[in-house]
Design an enzyme around this catalytic site. Structure first.
Site, PDB file in Angstrom:
ATOM      1  CB  THR A 143       7.014  34.818 -95.860  1.00  0.00           C
ATOM      2  OG1 THR A 143       8.251  35.380 -95.484  1.00  0.00           O
ATOM      3  CG2 THR A 143       6.157  35.906 -96.452  1.00  0.00           C
ATOM      4  NE  ARG A 170       7.995  43.393-102.610  1.00  0.00           N
ATOM      5  CZ  ARG A 170       8.296  42.519-101.674  1.00  0.00           C
ATOM      6  NH1 ARG A 170       7.775  41.310-101.710  1.00  0.00           N
ATOM      7  NH2 ARG A 170       9.107  42.820-100.700  1.00  0.00           N
ATOM      8  CB  VAL A 171      10.137  39.933-107.567  1.00  0.00           C
ATOM      9  CG1 VAL A 171      10.888  38.708-107.045  1.00  0.00           C
ATOM     10  CG2 VAL A 171       9.173  39.517-108.671  1.00  0.00           C
ATOM     11  N   GLY A 172      10.301  40.316-104.197  1.00  0.00           N
ATOM     12  CA  GLY A 172      11.167  40.641-103.062  1.00  0.00           C
ATOM     13  C   GLY A 172      12.471  39.870-103.087  1.00  0.00           C
ATOM     14  CG  ASP A 173      13.863  38.842 -99.279  1.00  0.00           C
ATOM     15  OD1 ASP A 173      12.725  39.354 -99.263  1.00  0.00           O
ATOM     16  OD2 ASP A 173      14.214  37.939 -98.509  1.00  0.00           O
ATOM     17  N   GLY A 193      11.535  39.573 -93.620  1.00  0.00           N
ATOM     18  CA  GLY A 193      11.319  40.992 -93.332  1.00  0.00           C
ATOM     19  C   GLY A 193      11.141  41.752 -94.637  1.00  0.00           C
ATOM     20  CG  HIS A 194      11.170  46.375 -96.360  1.00  0.00           C
ATOM     21  ND1 HIS A 194      12.148  47.170 -96.912  1.00  0.00           N
ATOM     22  CD2 HIS A 194      10.019  46.709 -96.991  1.00  0.00           C
ATOM     23  CE1 HIS A 194      11.613  47.961 -97.818  1.00  0.00           C
ATOM     24  NE2 HIS A 194      10.318  47.702 -97.880  1.00  0.00           N
ATOM     25  N   GLY A 195      11.567  42.934 -97.960  1.00  0.00           N
ATOM     26  CA  GLY A 195      12.373  42.320 -99.007  1.00  0.00           C
ATOM     27  C   GLY A 195      13.324  43.267 -99.718  1.00  0.00           C
TER      28      GLY A 195
HETATM   29  N1  ASP Z   1      10.943  38.992 -97.386  1.00  0.00           N
HETATM   30  C1  ASP Z   1       9.614  38.742 -97.876  1.00  0.00           C
HETATM   31  C2  ASP Z   1       9.361  39.627 -99.082  1.00  0.00           C
HETATM   32  O1  ASP Z   1       9.697  40.795 -99.023  1.00  0.00           O
HETATM   33  C3  ASP Z   1       8.562  38.973 -96.864  1.00  0.00           C
HETATM   34  C4  ASP Z   1       8.786  38.244 -95.574  1.00  0.00           C
HETATM   35  O2  ASP Z   1       9.869  37.863 -95.209  1.00  0.00           O
HETATM   36  O3  ASP Z   1       7.808  38.027 -94.872  1.00  0.00           O
HETATM   37  O4  ASP Z   1       8.795  39.189-100.046  1.00  0.00           O
END
Ligand code: ASP
Length: 231
Positions: A143, A170-173, A193-195
Site C-alpha cells: 500500500t 476488517r479495518v487496519g491501521d 505492514g501488518h495493520g
Molecule cells: N497497513 C496496511 C493495512 O493493514 C497494509 C499495508 O501497509 O500494506 O491495512
C-alpha cells in the site's frame, strides 16, 4: 537568501517489489514540483498518494486487492502539523480515497466509513470507478504513503486496499490517527505492514513522540522496528 528546505518521501508498502520504485520516484517528483510552486505540505502529500493510487501495481485506489468475499474496501487518511486530520474507511467505488480523506479533514468530522463515506464522496463530486473489475486478492501489503515538509508544515498521507484476502469488516491501521500516520511540529510519520500490529503499537504516534524528544529519524525508525520483532 537560502531557499526553504523541501522534503518528500513516498513508500509503496512493506511488501512491494523494488522494481516498482519508479512509481514512488514519480510520485515524489510530482510532489516536489508542487512544493517548489508553494503548494502546502498536505496538498503535496495527498497528490503524491493520488499518483500511487492510480498506479495499478500498488494495493491502493484502483490497484486495491479483494477481500475474501470478492469485494474491495479502501481506507485512507491524511494529517498535517496544523492539526488537520481526516480519514475514510471501507470506501468503495471511488477512484481516489485520499482526496475524500482530505475533504473530511476540512469538515467537522474526522472519520467517515462505508456506504455513508461513499455517499459523502459522491455528494462532493469525487470521481467514481467500478471496483468490481479488480482481479487480485494476493495477500500483498504494498500500500502507499507519503510524508512531506514544505519548509514550515509537515504532512502525512496514507492509502490502502487493506491486506488482500482479509475478511469483510476488517479495518487496519491506515485510518486510525497515531496508528498508521501522525504529523505534528516535530515531523510526519507513515507506517506500512501488518495493520493489527501497527495499531497495537500505536506506531506512528510513538515514533513521532521520539522525534519530539530529539531522537534522530534513523534511531526512531530502528526503535519502532524493534517493537515488531516478535510479531
Ligand atoms: N497497513 C496496511 C493495512 O493493514 C497494509 C499495508 O501497509 O500494506 O491495512
Amino acid at each position: 537568501m537560502p531557499g526553504k528546505q523541501l522534503i518528500i518521501l513516498a513508500h509503496g508498502g512493506a511488501g512491494s517489489d523494488n522494481a516498482h520504485s519508479d512509481g514512488t520516484d514519480r510520485a515524489c517528483l510530482i510532489g516536489l514540483k508542487l512544493l517548489q510552486a508553494q503548494t502546502p505540505a498536505l496538498e503535496a502529500a495527498c497528490r503524491a498518494v493520488e499518483i500511487l493510487e492510480d498506479d495499478p501495481r500498488f494495493n491502493a485506489g484502483t490497484g486495491s486487492r479483494k477481500r475474501t468475499d470478492g469485494s474491495v474496501r479502501m481506507d485512507a487518511a491524511c494529517m498535517d502539523s496544523n492539526q488537520r486530520f481526516g480519514a475514510v474507511s471501507a470506501l468503495q467505488h471511488i477512484k481516489n480515497p485520499i482526496h475524500v480523506s482530505r475533504a473530511v479533514a476540512d469538515s467537522k468530522y474526522r472519520l467517515l466509513t462505508g456506504e455513508d463515506a461513499h455517499q459523502y464522496a459522491v455528494e462532493l463530486g469525487f470521481e467514481k470507478v467500478d471496483m468490481t473489475r479488480v482481479e487480485s486478492n494476493a495477500p500483498g501489503t504494498d500500500t502507499v504513503g507519503a510524508v512531506v515538509f514544505d519548509g514550515s508544515q509537515f504532512a502525512a498521507a496514507l492509502s490502502t486496499g487493506g491486506t488482500g484476502g482479509s475478511r469483510p469488516g476488517r479495518v487496519g491501521d491506515v485510518p486510525l490517527i497515531g496508528c498508521g500516520l501522525y504529523a505534528g511540529e516535530h515531523g510526519a510519520v507513515c507506517a506500512t505492514g501488518h495493520g493489527e500490529s501497527i495499531t497495537l503499537n500505536l506506531t506512528a504516534y510513538r515514533t513521532y513522540e521520539m522525534l519530539g524528544r530529539g531522537v534522530t529519524p534513523q534511531e526512531a525508525l530502528e526503535a519502532a522496528l524493534s517493537w515488531f520483532e516478535d510479531a
